[in-house]
Enzyme design. Structure first.
Site, PDB file in Angstrom:
ATOM      1  N   LYS A   1      53.908 -58.126  52.282  1.00 59.35           N
ATOM      2  CA  LYS A   1      55.296 -57.745  52.603  1.00 59.35           C
ATOM      3  C   LYS A   1      55.441 -56.226  52.704  1.00 59.35           C
ATOM      4  O   LYS A   1      55.986 -55.703  53.681  1.00 59.35           O
ATOM      5  CB  LYS A   1      56.236 -58.269  51.505  1.00 59.35           C
ATOM      6  N   ASN A   2      54.964 -55.525  51.688  1.00 59.88           N
ATOM      7  CA  ASN A   2      55.237 -54.085  51.626  1.00 59.88           C
ATOM      8  C   ASN A   2      54.398 -53.273  52.608  1.00 59.88           C
ATOM      9  O   ASN A   2      54.685 -52.100  52.837  1.00 59.88           O
ATOM     10  CB  ASN A   2      55.065 -53.581  50.185  1.00 59.88           C
TER      11      ASN A   2
ATOM     12  N   ARG B   1      66.935 -53.464  50.722  1.00 57.33           N
ATOM     13  CA  ARG B   1      66.904 -52.050  50.389  1.00 57.33           C
ATOM     14  C   ARG B   1      65.815 -51.307  51.146  1.00 57.33           C
ATOM     15  O   ARG B   1      65.974 -50.161  51.540  1.00 57.33           O
ATOM     16  CB  ARG B   1      66.694 -51.923  48.880  1.00 57.33           C
TER      17      ARG B   1
ATOM     18  N   CYS C   1      69.609 -51.117  42.482  1.00 56.62           N
ATOM     19  CA  CYS C   1      69.417 -52.561  42.586  1.00 56.62           C
ATOM     20  C   CYS C   1      69.046 -53.079  41.214  1.00 56.62           C
ATOM     21  O   CYS C   1      68.930 -52.291  40.272  1.00 56.62           O
ATOM     22  CB  CYS C   1      68.365 -52.908  43.633  1.00 56.62           C
TER      23      CYS C   1
ATOM     24  N   ARG D   1      66.851 -46.552  41.720  1.00 54.90           N
ATOM     25  CA  ARG D   1      66.233 -46.356  43.037  1.00 54.90           C
ATOM     26  C   ARG D   1      66.979 -45.366  43.946  1.00 54.90           C
ATOM     27  O   ARG D   1      67.467 -45.738  45.019  1.00 54.90           O
ATOM     28  CB  ARG D   1      66.043 -47.711  43.725  1.00 54.90           C
TER      29      ARG D   1
ATOM     30  N   ILE E   1      67.405 -42.036  46.599  1.00 54.34           N
ATOM     31  CA  ILE E   1      66.604 -41.625  47.771  1.00 54.34           C
ATOM     32  C   ILE E   1      66.624 -40.103  47.940  1.00 54.34           C
ATOM     33  O   ILE E   1      66.464 -39.584  49.035  1.00 54.34           O
ATOM     34  CB  ILE E   1      67.030 -42.339  49.079  1.00 54.34           C
ATOM     35  N   ASP E   2      66.821 -39.397  46.824  1.00 52.87           N
ATOM     36  CA  ASP E   2      66.871 -37.931  46.893  1.00 52.87           C
ATOM     37  C   ASP E   2      65.580 -37.331  47.453  1.00 52.87           C
ATOM     38  O   ASP E   2      65.605 -36.337  48.183  1.00 52.87           O
ATOM     39  CB  ASP E   2      67.157 -37.366  45.484  1.00 52.87           C
TER      40      ASP E   2
ATOM     41  N   ASP F   1      54.984 -54.275  40.228  1.00 57.76           N
ATOM     42  CA  ASP F   1      55.393 -55.563  40.812  1.00 57.76           C
ATOM     43  C   ASP F   1      54.713 -56.748  40.129  1.00 57.76           C
ATOM     44  O   ASP F   1      55.095 -57.897  40.370  1.00 57.76           O
ATOM     45  CB  ASP F   1      55.099 -55.589  42.322  1.00 57.76           C
TER      46      ASP F   1
ATOM     47  N   ILE G   1      57.799 -47.345  35.977  1.00 52.31           N
ATOM     48  CA  ILE G   1      58.321 -47.067  37.338  1.00 52.31           C
ATOM     49  C   ILE G   1      59.812 -47.419  37.451  1.00 52.31           C
ATOM     50  O   ILE G   1      60.611 -46.586  37.844  1.00 52.31           O
ATOM     51  CB  ILE G   1      57.531 -47.850  38.420  1.00 52.31           C
TER      52      ILE G   1
ATOM     53  N   ARG H   1      62.156 -63.937  49.380  1.00 48.22           N
ATOM     54  CA  ARG H   1      62.088 -62.615  50.010  1.00 48.22           C
ATOM     55  C   ARG H   1      60.645 -62.141  50.149  1.00 48.22           C
ATOM     56  O   ARG H   1      60.334 -61.356  51.039  1.00 48.22           O
ATOM     57  CB  ARG H   1      62.884 -61.599  49.168  1.00 48.22           C
TER      58      ARG H   1
HETATM   59  N1  EPU Z   1      62.345 -42.385  43.217  1.00 43.28           N
HETATM   60  C1  EPU Z   1      63.232 -41.344  43.050  1.00 43.28           C
HETATM   61  N2  EPU Z   1      63.748 -40.754  44.171  1.00 43.28           N
HETATM   62  C2  EPU Z   1      63.408 -41.158  45.425  1.00 43.28           C
HETATM   63  C3  EPU Z   1      62.500 -42.216  45.576  1.00 43.28           C
HETATM   64  C4  EPU Z   1      61.977 -42.822  44.450  1.00 43.28           C
HETATM   65  O1  EPU Z   1      63.552 -40.945  41.938  1.00 43.28           O
HETATM   66  O2  EPU Z   1      63.929 -40.574  46.394  1.00 43.28           O
HETATM   67  C5  EPU Z   1      61.788 -43.035  42.010  1.00 43.28           C
HETATM   68  C6  EPU Z   1      62.229 -44.509  41.907  1.00 43.28           C
HETATM   69  O3  EPU Z   1      63.497 -44.639  41.298  1.00 43.28           O
HETATM   70  C7  EPU Z   1      61.119 -45.095  41.082  1.00 43.28           C
HETATM   71  C8  EPU Z   1      59.888 -44.298  41.539  1.00 43.28           C
HETATM   72  O4  EPU Z   1      60.386 -43.112  42.149  1.00 43.28           O
HETATM   73  O5  EPU Z   1      61.337 -44.852  39.723  1.00 43.28           O
HETATM   74  C9  EPU Z   1      58.993 -45.029  42.526  1.00 43.28           C
HETATM   75  O6  EPU Z   1      59.759 -45.576  43.576  1.00 43.28           O
HETATM   76  P1  EPU Z   1      59.166 -45.770  45.041  1.00 43.28           P
HETATM   77  O7  EPU Z   1      59.933 -44.907  45.965  1.00 43.28           O
HETATM   78  O8  EPU Z   1      57.685 -45.617  44.994  1.00 43.28           O
HETATM   79  O9  EPU Z   1      59.510 -47.298  45.324  1.00 43.28           O
HETATM   80  P2  EPU Z   1      59.999 -47.932  46.670  1.00 43.28           P
HETATM   81  O10 EPU Z   1      59.350 -47.277  47.827  1.00 43.28           O
HETATM   82  O11 EPU Z   1      61.479 -48.034  46.655  1.00 43.28           O
HETATM   83  C10 EPU Z   1      58.064 -49.685  46.844  1.00 43.28           C
HETATM   84  C11 EPU Z   1      57.960 -51.183  46.961  1.00 43.28           C
HETATM   85  C12 EPU Z   1      58.336 -51.808  45.636  1.00 43.28           C
HETATM   86  C13 EPU Z   1      57.379 -51.288  44.569  1.00 43.28           C
HETATM   87  C14 EPU Z   1      57.439 -49.758  44.517  1.00 43.28           C
HETATM   88  C15 EPU Z   1      56.443 -49.150  43.551  1.00 43.28           C
HETATM   89  C16 EPU Z   1      58.420 -51.652  49.252  1.00 43.28           C
HETATM   90  C17 EPU Z   1      59.299 -52.250  50.273  1.00 43.28           C
HETATM   91  N3  EPU Z   1      58.847 -51.652  47.992  1.00 43.28           N
HETATM   92  O12 EPU Z   1      59.416 -49.402  46.520  1.00 43.28           O
HETATM   93  O13 EPU Z   1      58.161 -53.212  45.780  1.00 43.28           O
HETATM   94  O14 EPU Z   1      57.727 -51.817  43.318  1.00 43.28           O
HETATM   95  O15 EPU Z   1      57.177 -49.214  45.831  1.00 43.28           O
HETATM   96  O16 EPU Z   1      55.148 -49.529  43.884  1.00 43.28           O
HETATM   97  O17 EPU Z   1      57.328 -51.202  49.584  1.00 43.28           O
HETATM   98  C18 EPU Z   1      58.729 -55.484  45.528  1.00 43.28           C
HETATM   99  O18 EPU Z   1      57.920 -55.729  46.434  1.00 43.28           O
HETATM  100  O19 EPU Z   1      59.267 -56.369  44.822  1.00 43.28           O
HETATM  101  C19 EPU Z   1      59.081 -54.081  45.250  1.00 43.28           C
HETATM  102  C20 EPU Z   1      60.153 -53.727  44.543  1.00 43.28           C
END
Ligand code: EPU
Length: 417
Positions: A22-23, A92, A116, A121, A123-124, A305, A327, A398
């Site tokens: 998926k990811n 998301r 969520c 989560r 996006i800064d 995950d 995380i 999902r």
């Molecule tokens: N973070 C920030 N600011 C940002 C972005 C991230 O503080 O702008 C923090 C997050 O809050 C978190 C950490 O950085 O504490 C890591 O978040 P990351 O951005 O790596 O996660 P993501 O890209 O939102 C993806 C996967 C997740 C998986 C995480 C970690 C996808 C679609 N989602 O999420 O998968 O847990 O990386 O490996 O690729 C799932 O498949 O169930 C799932 C949640």
């Protein structure tokens, strides 16, 4: 499908083929709009999140056609760059279209993805990095409006690892003017998949195994075909299912080289995992051993995950285990359900769970509140005596094509109603 029913306590046996990731699929599908050609993406899992991405691409103007596991995306026309609120709240991870739409259309309007159930989560990091690449963000009544007079390469240094932010920068950088470097880039296999696909389309990305990615912007990209790798999280879920229920299984196509930390932990619990060229053999021990200290980490560490499925397995391991979530701060939401099944678990703060193994769990009526927690309840149900009924199955759909079918192939008594 409203609920999953499991009659647990039956050791698993047999083999199952692991679906595409998926990811990895989601960012690759988003990336297809960076070309004005057709791309064919093989081994796309048939899961709700991929259907959602298909619908989004369709709404942007692409022609998307599915043949079995393969998706053909004709991105010659992209005439829409406004993503409605439902697009973001429904999934998301559609935030990855931010970088792709900026690359294709130079502007995009979308809602801010909020927190969520697994955590805040923000996006800064996405926004800060894109600003450095000459993107301007404004608040509008429809959410945020991002636009650029032309993407420019930049030196980005992330203070912590983010899969999504790394993906958005890569997507914006491939067609930007000049060179972009990302220090502190995520190294997850999903990043590698995205870069491999984009390089097949003519991008110039290097260093994507190292945490220091370099992207030389190119003038244009062409369509390509790409095969999505197997899903390491689905493979890990079924591996843990085998440990919870006991037994002996073969996970065909499981990406063993991406699962070292999971195989290592399974070994510490007493399981035998043997890597083969086409998958992983798993043999569960008579009684699992506890893990005194496990912490979720970015790749190649133990994946967040799979933290919930691991906790479900440790619930019946011999001894006391401590699991730390580093995380996402809200990933122990299944604990009350596991306690209902007889587990002895104490959560300390929002980040640590102390699991004292009990002899067996008992089936109960429980409810999935998010994807991986829902899959973990299925893992617990496989090992529990009696019937477990899991509600909220739309969350499991999902990310899992058909968890009941897959586990039935391994001999489990599991069906959906
Ligand atoms: N973070 C920030 N600011 C940002 C972005 C991230 O503080 O702008 C923090 C997050 O809050 C978190 C950490 O950085 O504490 C890591 O978040 P990351 O951005 O790596 O996660 P993501 O890209 O939102 C993806 C996967 C997740 C998986 C995480 C970690 C996808 C679609 N989602 O999420 O998968 O847990 O990386 O490996 O690729 C799932 O498949 O169930 C799932 C949640």
């Amino acid at each position: 499908m409203d609920s999953i029913h499991i009659h647990g306590g039956i050791p698993l046996q047999g083999q199952v083929t692991i679906q595409g990731s998926k990811n990895a699929a989601l960012p690759v599908l988003a990336a297809t709009i960076l070309t004005k050609d057709t791309s064919v993406i093989h081994n796309c899992p048939r899961i709700a999140d991929v259907y959602h991405m298909q619908a989004l691409l369709d709404s942007l103007g692409c022609k998307v056609c599915r043949e079995e596991k393969n998706l053909k995306i004709d991105a010659s026309q992209v005439y829409q760059n406004v993503m409605p609120k439902e697009a973001i709240t429904g999934m998301r991870s559609s935030v990855v279209l931010l970088g792709a739409l900026l690359g294709r259309c130079r502007e995009v309007t979308m809602e801010y993805p909020g927190g969520c159930v697994i955590g805040e989560r923000p996006i800064d990091m996405h926004i800060g990095a894109l600003r450095a690449m000459n993107v301007v963000f404004r608040e509008t009544s429809q959410g945020m409006h991002a636009f650029t007079s032309g993407l420019k390469g930049a030196d980005i240094a992330f203070h912590c690892s983010s899969v999504g932010a790394t993906e958005n920068v890569i997507l914006a950088a491939v067609l930007a003017e000049g060179t972009t470097t990302i220090r502190g880039a995520a190294r997850e296999p999903e990043i590698v998949a995205l870069c491999e696909y984009l390089n097949k389309c003519g991008a110039a990305i290097s260093g994507y195994h190292t945490g220091m990615i370099r992207i030389e912007g190119v003038k244009s990209l062409h369509g390509a075909s790409y095969r999505i790798p197997s899903d390491r999280i689905v493979a890990g879920t079924y591996l843990f299912g085998c440990l919870a229920a006991g037994g002996n299984v073969f996970l065909r196509d499981a990406p063993a080289q991406q699962m070292c930390s999971v195989i290592f932990r399974a070994g510490q619990m007493g399981a035998m995992c043997q890597e083969a060229p086409d998958g992983i053999y798993v043999q569960s021990p008579e009684r699992l051993r506890a893990l005194p200290a496990v912490r979720t980490e970015v790749y190649p560490g133990f994946p967040t995950d799979l933290q919930s499925p691991l906790v479900a397995v440790l619930a019946t391991a011999d001894g006391v285990s401590c699991v730390e979530e580093s995380i996402f701060e809200d990933r122990f939401r299944i604990v009350p359900y596991l306690q209902l099944m007889g587990a002895d678990i104490t959560v300390r703060g929002r980040r640590c769970a102390c699991v004292t193994g009990v002899d067996t769990l008992a089936g109960a009526a429980v409810c999935a509140e998010e994807l991986r927690g829902g899959a973990a309840l299925a893992v617990a149900g496989l090992g529990a005596l009696g019937e477990t009924v899991i509600g909220g199955c739309e969350f499991i759909n999902r990310g899992y094509e058909n968890i009941c079918r897959d586990l039935r192939e391994l001999g489990a008594r599991i069906y959906s109603v």
